[in-house]
Design a protein around this motif. Structure first.
Motif, PDB file in Angstrom:
ATOM      1  N   GLN A 208       0.796  -1.213   0.000  1.00 35.24           N
ATOM      2  CA  GLN A 208       0.000   0.000   0.000  1.00 35.24           C
ATOM      3  C   GLN A 208       0.836   1.274   0.000  1.00 35.24           C
ATOM      4  O   GLN A 208       0.420   2.285  -0.554  1.00 35.24           O
ATOM      5  N   ALA A 209       2.026   1.221   0.621  1.00 38.81           N
ATOM      6  CA  ALA A 209       2.802   2.447   0.774  1.00 38.81           C
ATOM      7  C   ALA A 209       4.244   2.321   0.299  1.00 38.81           C
ATOM      8  O   ALA A 209       4.999   3.289   0.391  1.00 38.81           O
ATOM      9  N   GLY A 210       4.653   1.157  -0.197  1.00 38.01           N
ATOM     10  CA  GLY A 210       6.016   0.981  -0.663  1.00 38.01           C
ATOM     11  C   GLY A 210       6.159   1.288  -2.140  1.00 38.01           C
ATOM     12  O   GLY A 210       5.184   1.550  -2.858  1.00 38.01           O
ATOM     13  N   SER A 211       7.383   1.257  -2.631  1.00 36.56           N
ATOM     14  CA  SER A 211       7.633   1.521  -4.049  1.00 36.56           C
ATOM     15  C   SER A 211       8.953   0.898  -4.461  1.00 36.56           C
ATOM     16  O   SER A 211       9.833   0.654  -3.634  1.00 36.56           O
ATOM     17  N   LEU A 212       9.065   0.645  -5.752  1.00 36.26           N
ATOM     18  CA  LEU A 212      10.318   0.186  -6.351  1.00 36.26           C
ATOM     19  C   LEU A 212      10.440   0.844  -7.721  1.00 36.26           C
ATOM     20  O   LEU A 212       9.513   0.763  -8.526  1.00 36.26           O
ATOM     21  N   VAL A 213      11.579   1.506  -7.957  1.00 38.65           N
ATOM     22  CA  VAL A 213      11.831   2.170  -9.235  1.00 38.65           C
ATOM     23  C   VAL A 213      13.195   1.716  -9.755  1.00 38.65           C
ATOM     24  O   VAL A 213      14.197   1.804  -9.039  1.00 38.65           O
ATOM     25  N   TRP A 260      27.108   1.994 -19.590  1.00 39.71           N
ATOM     26  CA  TRP A 260      25.848   1.474 -19.045  1.00 39.71           C
ATOM     27  C   TRP A 260      25.675   2.042 -17.643  1.00 39.71           C
ATOM     28  O   TRP A 260      26.587   1.961 -16.820  1.00 39.71           O
ATOM     29  N   ARG A 261      24.514   2.615 -17.370  1.00 45.07           N
ATOM     30  CA  ARG A 261      24.222   3.153 -16.043  1.00 45.07           C
ATOM     31  C   ARG A 261      22.877   2.601 -15.560  1.00 45.07           C
ATOM     32  O   ARG A 261      21.919   2.541 -16.347  1.00 45.07           O
ATOM     33  N   ALA A 262      22.805   2.254 -14.285  1.00 44.95           N
ATOM     34  CA  ALA A 262      21.560   1.710 -13.740  1.00 44.95           C
ATOM     35  C   ALA A 262      21.370   2.214 -12.313  1.00 44.95           C
ATOM     36  O   ALA A 262      22.336   2.534 -11.609  1.00 44.95           O
ATOM     37  N   SER A 263      20.114   2.274 -11.898  1.00 46.37           N
ATOM     38  CA  SER A 263      19.811   2.635 -10.508  1.00 46.37           C
ATOM     39  C   SER A 263      18.564   1.888 -10.064  1.00 46.37           C
ATOM     40  O   SER A 263      17.707   1.510 -10.876  1.00 46.37           O
ATOM     41  N   LEU A 264      18.468   1.689  -8.765  1.00 46.07           N
ATOM     42  CA  LEU A 264      17.337   0.993  -8.152  1.00 46.07           C
ATOM     43  C   LEU A 264      17.029   1.686  -6.838  1.00 46.07           C
ATOM     44  O   LEU A 264      17.930   1.963  -6.048  1.00 46.07           O
ATOM     45  N   ASN A 265      15.754   1.974  -6.598  1.00 47.80           N
ATOM     46  CA  ASN A 265      15.341   2.652  -5.378  1.00 47.80           C
ATOM     47  C   ASN A 265      14.076   1.984  -4.852  1.00 47.80           C
ATOM     48  O   ASN A 265      13.092   1.848  -5.598  1.00 47.80           O
ATOM     49  N   GLU A 275       9.840   1.034   8.364  1.00 46.94           N
ATOM     50  CA  GLU A 275       9.982   0.844   6.923  1.00 46.94           C
ATOM     51  C   GLU A 275      11.405   0.393   6.612  1.00 46.94           C
ATOM     52  O   GLU A 275      12.378   0.907   7.157  1.00 46.94           O
ATOM     53  N   ALA A 276      11.518  -0.575   5.737  1.00 48.52           N
ATOM     54  CA  ALA A 276      12.822  -0.964   5.193  1.00 48.52           C
ATOM     55  C   ALA A 276      13.023  -0.245   3.866  1.00 48.52           C
ATOM     56  O   ALA A 276      12.072  -0.024   3.112  1.00 48.52           O
ATOM     57  N   TYR A 277      14.263   0.112   3.591  1.00 46.08           N
ATOM     58  CA  TYR A 277      14.529   0.805   2.325  1.00 46.08           C
ATOM     59  C   TYR A 277      15.915   0.416   1.818  1.00 46.08           C
ATOM     60  O   TYR A 277      16.767  -0.072   2.563  1.00 46.08           O
ATOM     61  N   GLY A 278      16.118   0.651   0.551  1.00 44.37           N
ATOM     62  CA  GLY A 278      17.413   0.375  -0.051  1.00 44.37           C
ATOM     63  C   GLY A 278      17.508   1.014  -1.412  1.00 44.37           C
ATOM     64  O   GLY A 278      16.490   1.272  -2.072  1.00 44.37           O
ATOM     65  N   PHE A 279      18.710   1.301  -1.836  1.00 44.47           N
ATOM     66  CA  PHE A 279      18.925   1.816  -3.186  1.00 44.47           C
ATOM     67  C   PHE A 279      20.309   1.405  -3.652  1.00 44.47           C
ATOM     68  O   PHE A 279      21.196   1.097  -2.852  1.00 44.47           O
ATOM     69  N   ASP A 331      31.652   0.821 -11.344  1.00 43.97           N
ATOM     70  CA  ASP A 331      31.341   1.616 -10.167  1.00 43.97           C
ATOM     71  C   ASP A 331      29.984   1.189  -9.629  1.00 43.97           C
ATOM     72  O   ASP A 331      29.022   1.052 -10.393  1.00 43.97           O
ATOM     73  N   TYR A 332      29.898   0.960  -8.319  1.00 44.84           N
ATOM     74  CA  TYR A 332      28.593   0.621  -7.757  1.00 44.84           C
ATOM     75  C   TYR A 332      28.493   1.077  -6.309  1.00 44.84           C
ATOM     76  O   TYR A 332      29.501   1.234  -5.604  1.00 44.84           O
ATOM     77  N   GLN A 333      27.261   1.304  -5.897  1.00 47.31           N
ATOM     78  CA  GLN A 333      26.952   1.734  -4.547  1.00 47.31           C
ATOM     79  C   GLN A 333      25.722   0.979  -4.069  1.00 47.31           C
ATOM     80  O   GLN A 333      24.727   0.847  -4.806  1.00 47.31           O
ATOM     81  N   LEU A 334      25.760   0.479  -2.848  1.00 48.02           N
ATOM     82  CA  LEU A 334      24.633  -0.223  -2.228  1.00 48.02           C
ATOM     83  C   LEU A 334      24.375   0.392  -0.855  1.00 48.02           C
ATOM     84  O   LEU A 334      25.301   0.517  -0.048  1.00 48.02           O
ATOM     85  N   ASN A 335      23.156   0.791  -0.610  1.00 46.66           N
ATOM     86  CA  ASN A 335      22.766   1.317   0.697  1.00 46.66           C
ATOM     87  C   ASN A 335      21.438   0.697   1.113  1.00 46.66           C
ATOM     88  O   ASN A 335      20.554   0.485   0.274  1.00 46.66           O
ATOM     89  N   GLY A 336      21.317   0.407   2.381  1.00 51.06           N
ATOM     90  CA  GLY A 336      20.071  -0.147   2.875  1.00 51.06           C
ATOM     91  C   GLY A 336      19.914   0.121   4.355  1.00 51.06           C
ATOM     92  O   GLY A 336      20.903   0.369   5.072  1.00 51.06           O
TER      93      GLY A 336
END
Length: 799
Positions: A208-213, A260-265, A275-279, A331-336
């Motif tokens: 109901q309130a989460g998202s993934l992009v 090539w560039r990619a992102s996930l949120n 709430e759990a979150y990560g990008f 190059d990569y970055q992971l945060n959660g």
């Protein structure tokens, strides 16, 4: 120099007379420049509902639509087009800087600006710049996955820690649902530099309130060349008519690039209060550029040697050679983390990991000291920067009776570890072959590889704690105080503070100001790494090899090297902000004093005894070294300036119109310099290598399904100062003005078509007269693109 040149006054007058959009209309041109003073911000404050207008320090909000409307695929160029105090250089054929381009805010070093993603610190690039800087490689970001960029133009080390001297750039990733995609093609007016971009973004709800992009972009950019044939190549061709010498023998321009560039949120509620979150971001890129041409008539690699009877390099490269230098970067970055509310507190516990890895390669080259057994392609080694972080942040409103509104208390702690790694290249890229005794140079020609003695892993840990109190003292006066303590394993501890105040004279006019201290800690890469590079003396046309030594190297210590110290700053700013009936304007003065600034020392001549010592230490190419230098804290500077921004939107001729104006005056002076260690050229580059004046003026108009955009960009004069062998090369370049135009048609509700051109009048900078001997037409240190006009076409779909 007077505070304002006549041209700069004109830009400012136009900006204030017809200011810009406060927000992007639904039908606005995609490139509409925006001063989003009503947008809620998260940078420079830990309150959850503060707008840019209410901030005590200037914050620019650059929306996704604005970013999308600028042709470049690189975020640095997009920021430069919209934020006059932000600058980036091209630097062709400048080793790794041709790919990892140094970007600056307010004329300070690239690593004196903190870059964050979703409010979390971004890791640095593995590449060190020519002046010692080790900043974030902003070319790694995918614009397709961004919601906006917030640029805090004020010191913030007391809030965020090391590096936030000039300010903070915070990339906010998208949370919007839906699908969008685009394809873009373009080319320079000269007929080269063809570029194709494609990308897509898809977002959906989680519960109901989460998202993934998720977003993915691809860029394929061909090289450019703004080059004349070198005079010595013309002479060599005339002396050898039976040979066909390439014309030109080398390229000066942008490199070939594939990216090539990619992102996930993502965010997912675990309970009503937690709430759990990560990008994550990921980039894989390859690039290739040219180095200086090696002339068979003068280059030492073409010497004959009794060690290799019957062999000369003419059998491999009869017309000379220009080494091709490339890099493969991952190059990569992971945060959660998890965040939530409990007992009136909002808390956030997170961890982050980031890594930038650059592998350097070289082809069309030679290690002449190995003669006929040398390969022509080399793996020169790999650099890596890795960072880990753990953060705990807490905020709580405090309802004190003597305040007009509840105060906001924030406190937290951070632990960080950063590691710098160098991996050796293949043997032939760094080793000394038997031909060295006969005068044939060792190491891969153009870029000697990293040797096992240079390789290694070095790290630095730090621990920090902070407290931040924001207090609305009255309905008109808001103040805030921040204090941060941080301890570093390599140099000790530092405590920094910040005080801000904002006084609202009317609901639409306020004065604001801040005073703070800040710092930037030296990195393991700056402290421990060693590098060898090559260049061309434009007077003698002889190659020279320079070594940059670690401050711990015995030779560097002999010449005066000392352990690096943190750079420390004192920031002062004050100004005002105004809004009325669609009009907004702000004017802010700033002064930044930075002590112990890092720079490269002067170059010291290498004697035979020093060469012997460096060879024993395993420094690649030491047998042909002509000079050495090292990083040192030898500058104190004062930077002061003015930022003026004005914006207006309204109705005109049945459509929506907006005009944006922004102007930056920035002046840096050296207050102290160790003349025994730092050259005159370094002082010139600190003070004059970037324009004092920069501005832009944007007009956009939208009616029905059509919109138009015009942007004028102004860049003031600047000076290029370089050491070239034993010669000082100094030239001042005049101011330039560029015009960009685009038109957009909303073909259907889902499809949008844009055609446009940047630098419509094909304006070029003044020619670099002192570089003519190597075929370079325009200075490679120019603070703007030197490839002329560019056209592009873009189709975008959104559902």
């Amino acid at each position: 120099m007077s505070l304002m040149t006549s041209t700069a006054w004109t830009v400012l007058a136009l900006a204030i007379a017809s200011p810009a959009l406060a927000e992007t209309p639904a039908t606005a041109a995609p490139g509409a420049a925006v001063a989003e003073v009503e947008a809620v911000i998260v940078t420079g404050t830990r309150r959850v509902n503060r707008t840019a207008f209410e901030s005590a320090a200037p914050v620019d909000v650059i929306s996704h639509d604005v970013l999308e409307g600028i042709a470049s695929d690189e975020i640095m160029n997009k920021l430069q087009a919209t934020t006059p105090s932000f600058n980036v250089q091209r630097l062709p054929a400048a080793d790794g800087q041709a790919f990892v381009r140094p970007a600056t805010l307010r004329g300070l070093s690239p690593d004196q600006t903190l870059v964050m993603v979703n409010g979390k610190r971004r890791h640095r690039s593995a590449a060190l710049g020519g002046r010692g800087q080790q900043g974030v490689d902003m070319a790694q970001f995918s614009a397709g996955g961004m919601e906006r960029i917030e640029v805090l133009r004020d010191g913030a080390s007391a809030q965020y820690g090391s590096d936030a001297i000039a300010g903070v750039i915070n990339v906010i990733l998208s949370t919007r649902p839906g699908f969008s995609a685009y394809a873009q093609t373009g080319q320079y007016f000269e007929g080269d530099g063809a570029k194709t971009e494609i990308g897509g973004r898809y977002g959906f709800k989680l519960g109901q309130a989460g998202s993934l992009v998720a977003a993915l972009d691809y860029t394929d950019a061909a090289a450019t060349s703004r080059t004349r044939q070198r005079p010595d190549a013309i002479a060599f061709q005339a002396a050898n008519p039976s040979l066909t010498v390439p014309n030109p023998v080398q390229r000066w321009g942008q490199p070939d690039r594939k990216v090539w560039r990619a992102s996930l949120n993502a965010a997912l509620p675990l309970t009503d209060a937690v709430e759990a979150y990560g990008f994550a971001t990921y980039t894989d890129s390859q690039g290739l550029t040219d180095f200086n041409w090696r002339n068979p008539a003068t280059d030492s690699s073409y010497k004959t040697s009794t060690v290799f009877p019957g062999w000369t390099l003419k059998s491999v490269y009869p017309t000379g050679f220009s080494p091709k230098f490339g890099q493969d970067e991952t190059d990569y970055q992971l945060n959660g983390g998890v965040r939530g509310d409990a007992g009136g507190y909002h808390w956030d516990l997170s961890a982050g990991f980031g890594r930038d890895e650059i592998n350097y390669v070289l082809n069309n080259s030679i290690n002449a000291s190995f003669g006929p057994t040398s390969p022509t392609a080399f793996d020169a080694g790999t650099l890596a920067q890795e960072e880990q972080s753990l953060n705990f942040d807490v905020t709580r409103p405090l309802a004190w009776s003597f305040l007009a509104q509840p105060a906001n208390l924030a406190f937290g702690a951070e632990a960080r570890k950063e590691t710098y790694e160098i991996s050796a290249g293949d043997r032939y890229s760094w080793d000394v072959g038997p031909g060295a005794a006969g005068g044939l140079p060792s190491g891969s020609n153009g870029f000697p590889g990293y040797s096992p003695s240079q390789s290694g892993s070095w790290d630095q840990t730090s621990y920090a704690a902070y407290v931040d109190l924001d207090m609305p003292v009255t309905d008109k006066l808001t103040t805030a105080v921040a204090i941060r303590y941080e301890d570093f394993s390599e140099f000790g501890s530092t405590t920094d503070g910040k005080i801000t105040a904002r006084y609202e004279l009317t609901p639409n006019f306020a004065l604001r100001g801040a005073v703070s201290t800040g710092f930037r800690a030296p990195t393991p890469g700056q402290i421990y790494s060693t590098r060898t590079s090559q260049g061309l003396n434009t007077t003698t046309l002889q190659l020279f090899t320079a070594g940059r030594l670690a401050t711990t190297n015995p030779v560097a210590v002999f010449f005066g090297a000392q352990p690096l110290k943190p750079e420390e700053s004192t920031n002062l700013s004050f100004g005002g902000v105004f809004r009325h009936a669609g009009f907004t304007a702000s004017l802010d003065y700033y002064r930044i004093d930075v002590d112990n600034r890092l720079a490269s020392s002067q170059s010291y001549t290498v004697t035979t005894a020093i060469k012997t010592q460096l060879l024993a230490l395993g420094v690649p190419g030491a047998d042909s070294l002509t000079s050495v230098s090292y990083f040192t804290n030898a500058f104190d500077t004062r930077t002061q300036g003015l930022d003026a921004v004005a914006a207006w939107k309204g109705d005109w001729l049945g459509g929506k119109v907006g005009v944006t104006g922004a102007l930056n005056w920035n002046d840096t002076k050296v207050r102290r310099a160790n003349a025994a260690q730092i050259s005159t050229l370094a002082k010139i580059n600190i003070e004059d290598s970037l324009p004092q004046y920069a501005g832009n003026l944007t007009f956009d108009y939208a009616r029905d399904r059509y919109s138009l955009l015009a942007r004028v960009r102004y860049s003031g004069d600047w000076t290029d100062a370089q050491l070239n062998g034993a010669a000082n090369l100094i030239q001042t370049f005049g101011a330039k003005t560029f015009l960009d135009l685009s038109a957009t048609a909303q073909v259907t509700d889902a499809v949008k078509l844009t055609v446009g051109a940047e630098n419509v009048f094909n304006t070029y900078p003044d020619e670099a007269t002192f570089q003519a001997s190597r075929g370079l037409i325009y200075s490679r240190n120019a603070p703007y693109d030197t490839d002329g006009g560019l056209w592009y076409a873009r189709v975008a779909v959104a559902f």
